[in-house]
Design an enzyme around this catalytic site. Sequence first.
Site, PDB file in Angstrom:
ATOM      1  N   CYS A 111      44.204  39.256  45.006  1.00 18.28           N
ATOM      2  CA  CYS A 111      44.129  39.644  44.232  1.00 18.28           C
ATOM      3  C   CYS A 111      44.340  38.815  43.031  1.00 18.28           C
ATOM      4  O   CYS A 111      43.314  38.008  42.761  1.00 18.28           O
ATOM      5  CB  CYS A 111      45.604  40.965  43.276  1.00 18.28           C
ATOM      6  SG  CYS A 111      45.063  41.953  41.781  1.00 18.28           S
TER       7      CYS A 111
ATOM      8  N   HIS B  16      45.649  44.379  48.444  1.00 20.92           N
ATOM      9  CA  HIS B  16      47.195  44.230  48.614  1.00 20.92           C
ATOM     10  C   HIS B  16      47.383  45.034  50.156  1.00 20.92           C
ATOM     11  O   HIS B  16      46.435  45.999  49.884  1.00 20.92           O
ATOM     12  CB  HIS B  16      47.578  44.735  47.771  1.00 20.92           C
ATOM     13  CG  HIS B  16      47.649  44.076  46.337  1.00 20.92           C
ATOM     14  ND1 HIS B  16      48.842  42.711  46.447  1.00 20.92           N
ATOM     15  CD2 HIS B  16      48.119  44.383  45.224  1.00 20.92           C
ATOM     16  CE1 HIS B  16      48.148  42.391  45.264  1.00 20.92           C
ATOM     17  NE2 HIS B  16      48.200  43.082  43.717  1.00 20.92           N
TER      18      HIS B  16
END
Length: 509
Positions: free
Chosen positions: A339, A433
């Site tokens: 991310c 994630h």
Amino acid sequence: MSGGLLVAGTTSDAGKSVLTAGICRWLHRRGVKVAPFKAQNMSNNSAVVDGAGRGGEIGRAQAMQAAASGVAADVRFNPVLLKPGSDRSSQVVLLGEAIDTVTAGDYRALRPRLAGAVFDTLAELRAEYDVVVCEGAGSPAEINLRDGDFVNMGLARRAGLPAIVVGDIDRGGVFAALFGTVALLEPADQALVAGFVVNKFRGDPGLLAPGLEMIRAASGRPVLGVLPWQLDLWLDAEDSLAYGRVLGRPAPPRGTEWLRVAVVRLPRVSNATDAEALATEPGVRVRLTIEPAELADADLVVLPGSKSTVDDLAWLRETGLADAVAAHAASGRPVLGICGGFQMLGTLIHDEVESRRGTVAGLGLLPVEVTFGARKILAQSAGVAFGSVPVRGYEIHHGYVSRADPSLAPLIQAADGRGEGAVAGNVFGTHWHGAFESDEFRRRFLSEAARLAGRSGFVVAPDTVFAAVRERTLDLLGDLVEEHLDTDALLRLIESGPPELPVIEAALR
């Protein structure tokens, strides 16, 4: 059975989250329809929730507590989530949706709206579930914040909830903290605090026993139990991601070599818990660090998510960690960005949304440019990697890849056909994630990382199942509650509320 309970704490990280999860698992095993609830959480560790008209993000701890309760995670379990972007401002997520970014002063004006949503949501859950176990935030004795509180005793007063207070004896001073917490409360709040729990005890119980009796005599409230120190309670411990900490209890390698992983503990780290799945593997040692030297000694370097990508990138440069990441990549050893960490690995970041710094240079390890959009991307995602290996994850980000080298290979092929993330030799990146909770994907990635690091003696375990590890942790929490707390007293509190209790007179009143 019907009722509710507030689990308050003497401090942050006293054990509220794990005790709440343990009580939820204990009740679930008794056949009780139970739900967790945290009115307001301040954390950059969040999870994406799917639901009919109720999708969004909640604190990761509440997603874990939902699993302990045997129910699907719901945005109502954490109606207000504050995600700090700096020391003075936080993004406000209300019922799963980001609605604003505020300073402390702005927050005061927003608080009545948030409080109303919290009270309505808790009433809704109590109508649907037999028991709702509420987790407080920080300490209920933060007297400067009591006016307008809807998280601790303000919530308990409004909903008529009995409360217990948990204290961490490993920090020292637990008896003063327990007594002082109650003594600083006004009488109407004190009337709801019915007992204490001592957490993280190690030593001779006989030495502790006189203190338990003295705190009962001094406060008029019993200690409902003493939870022992338990090394296996590290999974999903969102408040315990400390610098220099080795995650979990690394099991011996299946081969002849260890794989050493260094996860950079960014100042505004977000979902660093992604690294926990790696730490469940035998022979994988995962350390959270801010030391450039530890990156030099590692086989795999991980840049995790960040709530403030551009600011944390500047911090990497100021501390020398950016140079250490670049040197690690130049040596041919693997680097992984997740991310915000993925965004940092690119060539340019265009940010008029989060930091509002405009265009800044990335680390230049992946030929991608990232642009921040006003709309936050929240999604549960699925796809394949390494040809045919299934992988699932979730997305929480404003930044997206706006330009990439056409020859760049994606790390993941999403189910909708788009390429996700990037692979350039020994440098990997993804916005997803939770991807390493997919067992086969995790094994393939670690095998590739070991190959690139020259760890030919590392052998990935074929039998580690992350979901089973998490389930064992939740069962352990339930076992601790059942074996070490006065569960009959807990049941009475939940169903009948607190008994008549004495008021502790404090100097502040």
